[in-house]
Design an enzyme around this catalytic site. Structure first.
Site, mmCIF file in Angstrom:
data_model
loop_
_atom_site.group_PDB
_atom_site.id
_atom_site.type_symbol
_atom_site.label_atom_id
_atom_site.label_comp_id
_atom_site.label_asym_id
_atom_site.label_seq_id
_atom_site.Cartn_x
_atom_site.Cartn_y
_atom_site.Cartn_z
ATOM 1 C CG ASP A 246 -2.086 0.903 1.130
ATOM 2 O OD1 ASP A 246 -2.317 1.453 0.029
ATOM 3 O OD2 ASP A 246 -2.785 1.087 2.138
ATOM 4 N N GLY A 247 0.302 2.326 -0.541
ATOM 5 C CA GLY A 247 0.980 3.619 -0.479
ATOM 6 C C GLY A 247 1.610 4.063 -1.792
ATOM 7 C CG ASN A 248 2.122 1.361 -5.082
ATOM 8 O OD1 ASN A 248 2.984 1.169 -4.230
ATOM 9 N ND2 ASN A 248 1.678 0.404 -5.877
ATOM 10 N NE ARG B 280 -4.199 6.925 -7.344
ATOM 11 C CZ ARG B 280 -4.057 6.422 -6.115
ATOM 12 N NH1 ARG B 280 -3.751 7.218 -5.118
ATOM 13 N NH2 ARG B 280 -4.217 5.139 -5.885
ATOM 14 C CD GLU C 28 -13.654 -4.736 -2.487
ATOM 15 O OE1 GLU C 28 -12.482 -5.121 -2.279
ATOM 16 O OE2 GLU C 28 -14.627 -5.518 -2.494
ATOM 17 C CG ASN C 29 -7.726 -2.193 -5.974
ATOM 18 O OD1 ASN C 29 -6.810 -2.978 -5.769
ATOM 19 N ND2 ASN C 29 -8.065 -1.271 -5.077
ATOM 20 C CG HIS D 217 0.187 1.781 -9.311
ATOM 21 N ND1 HIS D 217 -0.054 1.441 -8.000
ATOM 22 C CD2 HIS D 217 -0.909 2.490 -9.722
ATOM 23 C CE1 HIS D 217 -1.238 1.920 -7.633
ATOM 24 N NE2 HIS D 217 -1.766 2.558 -8.651
ATOM 25 N NE ARG E 170 -7.159 1.733 -6.280
ATOM 26 C CZ ARG E 170 -6.065 1.930 -5.583
ATOM 27 N NH1 ARG E 170 -4.970 2.322 -6.187
ATOM 28 N NH2 ARG E 170 -6.037 1.723 -4.290
ATOM 29 C CG LEU F 20 -7.205 -7.604 8.283
ATOM 30 C CD1 LEU F 20 -7.917 -8.839 8.830
ATOM 31 C CD2 LEU F 20 -5.726 -7.925 8.072
HETATM 32 C C1 FPP Z 1 -1.845 0.028 -3.383
HETATM 33 O O1 FPP Z 1 -1.388 1.360 -3.364
HETATM 34 C C2 FPP Z 1 -1.305 -0.696 -4.513
HETATM 35 C C3 FPP Z 1 -2.033 -1.303 -5.489
HETATM 36 C C4 FPP Z 1 -3.496 -1.289 -5.524
HETATM 37 C C5 FPP Z 1 -1.402 -1.981 -6.605
HETATM 38 C C6 FPP Z 1 -0.172 -2.760 -6.318
HETATM 39 C C7 FPP Z 1 0.593 -2.856 -7.553
HETATM 40 C C8 FPP Z 1 1.919 -2.837 -7.652
HETATM 41 C C9 FPP Z 1 2.839 -2.816 -6.518
HETATM 42 C C10 FPP Z 1 2.461 -2.809 -9.023
HETATM 43 C C11 FPP Z 1 3.159 -4.052 -9.409
HETATM 44 C C12 FPP Z 1 2.443 -5.285 -9.165
HETATM 45 C C13 FPP Z 1 2.632 -6.434 -9.869
HETATM 46 C C14 FPP Z 1 1.907 -7.643 -9.429
HETATM 47 C C15 FPP Z 1 3.474 -6.508 -11.057
HETATM 48 P P1 FPP Z 1 -2.446 2.529 -3.521
HETATM 49 O O2 FPP Z 1 -2.543 2.891 -4.948
HETATM 50 O O3 FPP Z 1 -3.732 2.121 -2.885
HETATM 51 O O4 FPP Z 1 -1.765 3.672 -2.715
HETATM 52 P P2 FPP Z 1 -2.491 4.841 -1.909
HETATM 53 O O5 FPP Z 1 -3.212 4.194 -0.767
HETATM 54 O O6 FPP Z 1 -1.364 5.702 -1.459
HETATM 55 O O7 FPP Z 1 -3.418 5.532 -2.864
#
Ligand code: FPP
Length: 259
Positions: free
Chosen positions: A38-40, A51, A85-86, A55, A89, A213
């Protein structure tokens, strides 16, 4: 699982001040570590970037997490890549993620061969774009012979959907007279989950400080140890894995009993 001590020592040779390989017990490494990455988005926004750049940066952390897990001799590393749920986005973010999953898997196939990593996916893959699905199938086929660590990716995964699906499967089996309702045990039920055959996570790591979770592995995490770090996923490194394992090794796991 076994680890190569020379490779391990070499891999962790450039230790920062607060953590090093000698801080953990190599005899009690968790078998299955699962990560909510989390946190990308916040990582990217904090840098004035879109954003999606978060990723892309997150892919590098994931690569490092796979290598680190192999070096430490984990049996399973699982990651929450995309939840049911994603889909809510922005479309361009969803498209980027789907593309990134497929492209990354293809690009990392040599790493999986080199490190003897076997791929596995869990979630409702039917709803994914065809190209992503085909790439996943290729990843499965091409790593099927590997005998080392299992790298399991949750994609279009939601625990409530998984549990509902399992309950429906089981109800059908009972209705067809193939299973007797009176004799169903938790381990029978588990066979209907996406994760059938995988051990439950010993340790769940969540990055970016969120204390929830998020519909992830609600059944399987029943007795897992939880570790939350403030670090955003793109900044998460091999040293954070060691920090999490050190913390885990300080816990007393009682599984509801007493010591
Ligand atoms: C959550 O951060 C992250 C995700 C929903 C996607 C995870 C994907 C990767 C790490 C990319 C690579 C993955 C693979 C399997 C190749 P967020 O976007 O919810 O961050 P935020 O809470 O700060 O908005």
């Amino acid at each position: 699982m076994q680890f190569d001590t020379d490779k391990l020592v070499q891999y962790f040779s450039d230790a920062p001040e607060d953590i090093s390989l000698s801080d953990i017990n190599l005899e009690t490494i968790p078998s299955h570590v699962s990560i909510i990455m989390d946190g990308n988005g916040r990582w990217a926004t904090a840098r004035g970037l879109d954003r999606t750049e978060g990723h892309k940066a997150g892919v590098l952390s994931l690569r490092e997490a796979v290598t680190t897990s192999v070096r430490l001799g984990l049996d399973v590393l699982s990651v929450y890549s995309f939840s049911t749920e994603n889909w809510k986005r922005p479309q361009h973010e969803v498209d980027l993620l789907m593309r990134l999953f497929a492209e990354t898997l293809l690009k990392e196939l040599p790493l999986f061969y080199q490190e003897n990593v076997k791929l596995r996916f869990f979630g409702d893959l039917e709803a994914l774009p065809e190209k992503t699905r085909k790439t996943f199938q290729r990843g499965l086929d091409e790593t099927a012979q590997n005998t080392g660590m299992t790298f399991a990716l949750a994609v279009n995964y939601g625990s409530r959907a998984e549990l509902t699906r399992a309950a429906v499967f089981l109800a059908n089996q009972i209705a067809e007279g193939k299973v007797s309702a009176d004799s169903v045990t938790p381990s029978d039920f588990e066979k209907y989950l996406y994760t059938a055959g995988l051990p439950d996570p010993d340790l769940l790591i969540r990055t970016s400080g969120e204390l929830r979770l998020s519909n992830y592995l609600l059944w399987q995490l029943a007795y897992s140890e939880l570790y939350v770090t403030q670090t955003y996923w793109p900044d998460f490194s091999k040293w954070d894995v060691l920090r999490a394992i050190k913390d885990y090794q300080g816990r007393e796991r009682r599984f509801g009993g007493v010591k």
